[in-house]
Scaffold this active site. Sequence first.
Site: not given
Lengths: 94, 484
Positions: B76, B151, B175
Amino acid sequence: MKITREEVLHCAELACLRLREEEIEGLRQDMERLLSQAERLGQLSLDDVPPWVQGLPVDPGLRPDRVQSTFSQAEALGNAPESAQGHFVVPRVL
Amino acid sequence: MQPLPWEAARPGLDAGDLAPEALLRMAREHLEREEPTLGALQQLLPEGGGAWARAAHRRLRAGERGGLLGLPFVVKDNFALAGHPMGCGSRILEGYRPPFTATVVGRLLEAGAVPIASARMDEFAMGSSGEYCAGGATRNPWDPSRVPGGSSSGPAVAVAADYVPFALGSDTGGSVRLPAGFCGVSGLRPTFGVLSRWGIAAMASSLDQAGPIARSAVLLAEALHAMAGRDSLDILSVDLPRRDALKDLGPARLRGLRVGLPKEYLGPGVHPGIRERVQEAMSSLAGEGADIVELSLPSTEFSIETYYLLCTSEVSSNMSRYDGMRFGRRVGGEGPRSVAAHTRDAGFGAEVKRRILLGSFCLSRGYYDAFYLRAQKARTLIRQDFDRALRIVDVLAGPISPTPPFRLGEKTRDPLEMYLADIFTVGPALAGLPCVSLPAGLADGLPVGLQFIARSLEDVFLLELAHAFQQITSHHKLRPGGAS
């Protein structure tokens, strides 16, 4: 709960956030909606409840002090938008 | 979509039939075909990670075997990897290259895993859909008109679309688990403190945790094994009990296991197909001798409000470092305050601004007690509620989300609607408990995520249970397009 345009602008000032005119009313409505919803927490009996402090399951203690190298000056300045003579250059303050 | 045979990668590498460089080539060719549709990746690493693949190959030739050695992964975009761009899905960090590597990323590299790309995310991890990314929205491989969840949108899609066998995400209020659930893969949020936060861009520091995403619980366990453990750079990090049991993970014993099903998790707002999949999962566990215990978790009702008051307060503080002075972009103005305000206006997207403003309000004079302090007290009640439930049962279960993945644009106009997607994921995050999202089948042709929540520091047991569930079901083998 009512949130005024002035309160939005005050928070923006506190947060050093420039808002464009067309954003302000939408953000005001969002804040009003979210804070009104959050007022539900006022219905909980919280007088004798301690606030949360930190979430660790065990006490991790302190790490030992150890002398070690960290970033070089060049590394620390490597991402600066502007630098000169080993310093960060910032806009004129005075 | 032709899946890559990631299940065969480990035995292939260990037998010497596959080289890490070959895996990387296959991954690269595959993702280049899929990326124009899905948009999961932010930036490929130099040579697509080739140098790390060659290093892994040398270790394999020297006789090392197993674990993550030679397996490609994506990271990420809020994790630091020294010398490589780190954008956090934001415009404000354009051009930023951290001079350090996040502890958990460093530990994956030490284990021989091969990073190939940074993956897209909602800006600074603020979002539940993957739509709030400066680089563009990511799409769900099961239906590209729908969101992948956020996310950690890019990491979840990279695994679901078989770019890589596993990915590294971060979970503040859901997330990792929500996108894993929306994309039909498995995602773990460990106990708060088990994974070092050092080198992750802070969003809400009392909640932020790294977490792996993979198809199977076995691979989640391998990743956790590699990353877990105290880090002197994160004062709130602890050692994980029974960490060694994550190697060669065994299944938990289901006979006699007490599984709690909170009635609030299957209320009227839950999509009927999701309710059915969760009930089927409970039947599967009961069929193996587990006791399913219905109970109540009343704090579910106020967990979303508690979460967004605390999260936004911490956001308003953490985001203050982005002022255009020491790193990232700088936009002109008169004097430092004006430069910071212009920089932040040009650099931050709508959701980040919304959270900064709300958090500044909650922390401001006159409102601190009524909002921030009250939410901190409510957080204590939430933890007590989970503790009470987890004294009655060994583990809690429920859906990861009340709805299947929604369409792009469906919830971006109403922040409260968007926040409600996290109703089942924020509670255990506020309580700091380990929780995992596992595929539980489909509803209306879209993935359904099942969540298990365990007691603090029982992460290993949680993964043993996840592994046991995946031994009696095959949902985790389902892929977009029906292949398995």
